[in-house]
Design an enzyme around this catalytic site. Structure first.
Site, PDB file in Angstrom:
ATOM      1  N   HIS A   1       0.831  -1.203   0.000  1.00 13.73           N
ATOM      2  CA  HIS A   1       0.000   0.000   0.000  1.00 13.73           C
ATOM      3  C   HIS A   1       0.872   1.263   0.000  1.00 13.73           C
ATOM      4  CE1 HIS A   1      -3.626   2.361   1.400  1.00 13.73           C
ATOM      5  NE2 HIS A   1      -2.648   3.151   1.819  1.00 13.73           N
ATOM      6  N   GLU A   2       1.862   1.285   0.896  1.00  9.45           N
ATOM      7  CA  GLU A   2       2.706   2.487   0.994  1.00  9.45           C
ATOM      8  C   GLU A   2       3.588   2.677  -0.233  1.00  9.45           C
ATOM      9  OE1 GLU A   2       2.212   4.842   3.187  1.00  9.45           O
ATOM     10  OE2 GLU A   2       0.611   3.490   3.815  1.00  9.45           O
TER      11      GLU A   2
ATOM     12  N   HIS B   1       1.804   4.472  -2.835  1.00  8.27           N
ATOM     13  CA  HIS B   1       1.928   5.938  -2.724  1.00  8.27           C
ATOM     14  C   HIS B   1       3.268   6.410  -3.292  1.00  8.27           C
ATOM     15  CE1 HIS B   1      -1.705   6.480  -0.469  1.00  8.27           C
ATOM     16  NE2 HIS B   1      -1.274   5.847   0.610  1.00  8.27           N
TER      17      HIS B   1
END
Length: 279
Positions: A189-190, A193
């Protein structure tokens, strides 16, 4: 609830997107869809002692995390390679990460960060601060979260290269003690980003200027963190077709629920990597 602390204001998000579209239009050479690139990853383990409970992660946890990153992001045309691991006992760094550009985390990154815009630095710590997160939509979505992690965006490297990287809590790695998030999806998920994606629910039900991904279904996150209920629909009505994207890596559902990026997200990641990361 423990979730992602990656945040950007609406004003900054719209400005960054306007610049991104200009840069993309000016780019002369486009990446071939089948071309594969390799990115170096440096893992910085912060602990209070040399026990796993104190944050001293074994190699197997890191290796499993890299396997997960490679598996989930191979569609982007990117393969991670483990370029280095370092471990440091520092209780202040372990427990003192408060916010983006905070003094403690900037000190940590300045000392440990390696490489350039194309290199990913991942820092494992024990705590990331609570803050209040709010955005306007139809309906208004508000919630408080205690972040397990956060990341910088590709475009921010230009004005703050030291801050670049991903911070996650060590219990979230595969086999860790994190509740609902110990299968490695936190890092996926990170890193999403880090390669240019926003949360699925940014912009709420009025998603025209949300995550800038055309095939993302509208979603308004209020009290549904970790809810993997099939049929969940926080933006009901004929003007918002489809259910919430609960299986998307950029949503807030638990690790066992997230398993996919949309074609639109994959295209956006490729463009962001090419323009901002030189990958």
């Amino acid at each position: 609830q423990l979730e992602c602390g990656t945040f950007i204001s609406t004003e900054d998000r719209l400005a960054a997107e306007e610049k991104f579209q200009i840069d993309k239009a000016l780019k002369k050479t486009q990446r071939e869809a089948c071309q594969f690139s390799v990115a170096n990853v440096y893992f910085h383990v912060i602990a209070e002692n040399n026990t796993v409970a104190g944050g001293w992660l074994p190699d197997i946890a890191i290796e499993n995390q890299f396997h997960d990153l490679n598996q989930e992001l191979s569609f982007v045309g990117l393969q991670w390679t483990l370029a280095g691991i370092d471990r440091m006992i520092n209780e202040t760094w372990l427990r003192g990460i408060y916010q983006t550009n905070g003094v403690v985390q900037m000190e940590m990154k300045q000392r440990l960060g390696i490489g350039n815009v194309s290199d990913l630095n991942i820092y494992t710590v024990g705590y990331v601060a609570v803050f209040y997160y709010e955005f306007n939509s139809l309906p208004v979505c508000r919630f408080i979260l205690d972040a397990t992690r956060y990341s910088t965006f590709p475009f921010s490297y230009e004005y703050n290269p030291i801050d670049d990287g991903v911070i996650i809590r060590f219990p979230s790695l595969p086999g860790g003690t994190g509740t609902n998030n110990n299968m490695g999806e936190v890092a996926v998920h990170e890193v999403g980003h880090w390669v240019g994606l926003y949360h699925t629910f940014v912009g709420g039900c009025d998603n025209t200027e949300g995550d800038f991904v055309a095939d993302m279904l509208a979603e308004c996150l209020i009290d549904f963190i970790h809810d993997c209920s099939v049929g969940r629909d926080t933006c009901p009505g004929p003007e918002f077709p489809g259910e919430d994207p609960i299986h998307n890596h950029m949503d807030y559902t638990e690790d066992s629920c997230r398993a996919e990026f949309t074609p639109g997200q994959i295209g956006r990641m490729r463009d962001q990597l090419m323009i901002y990361r030189n990958i």
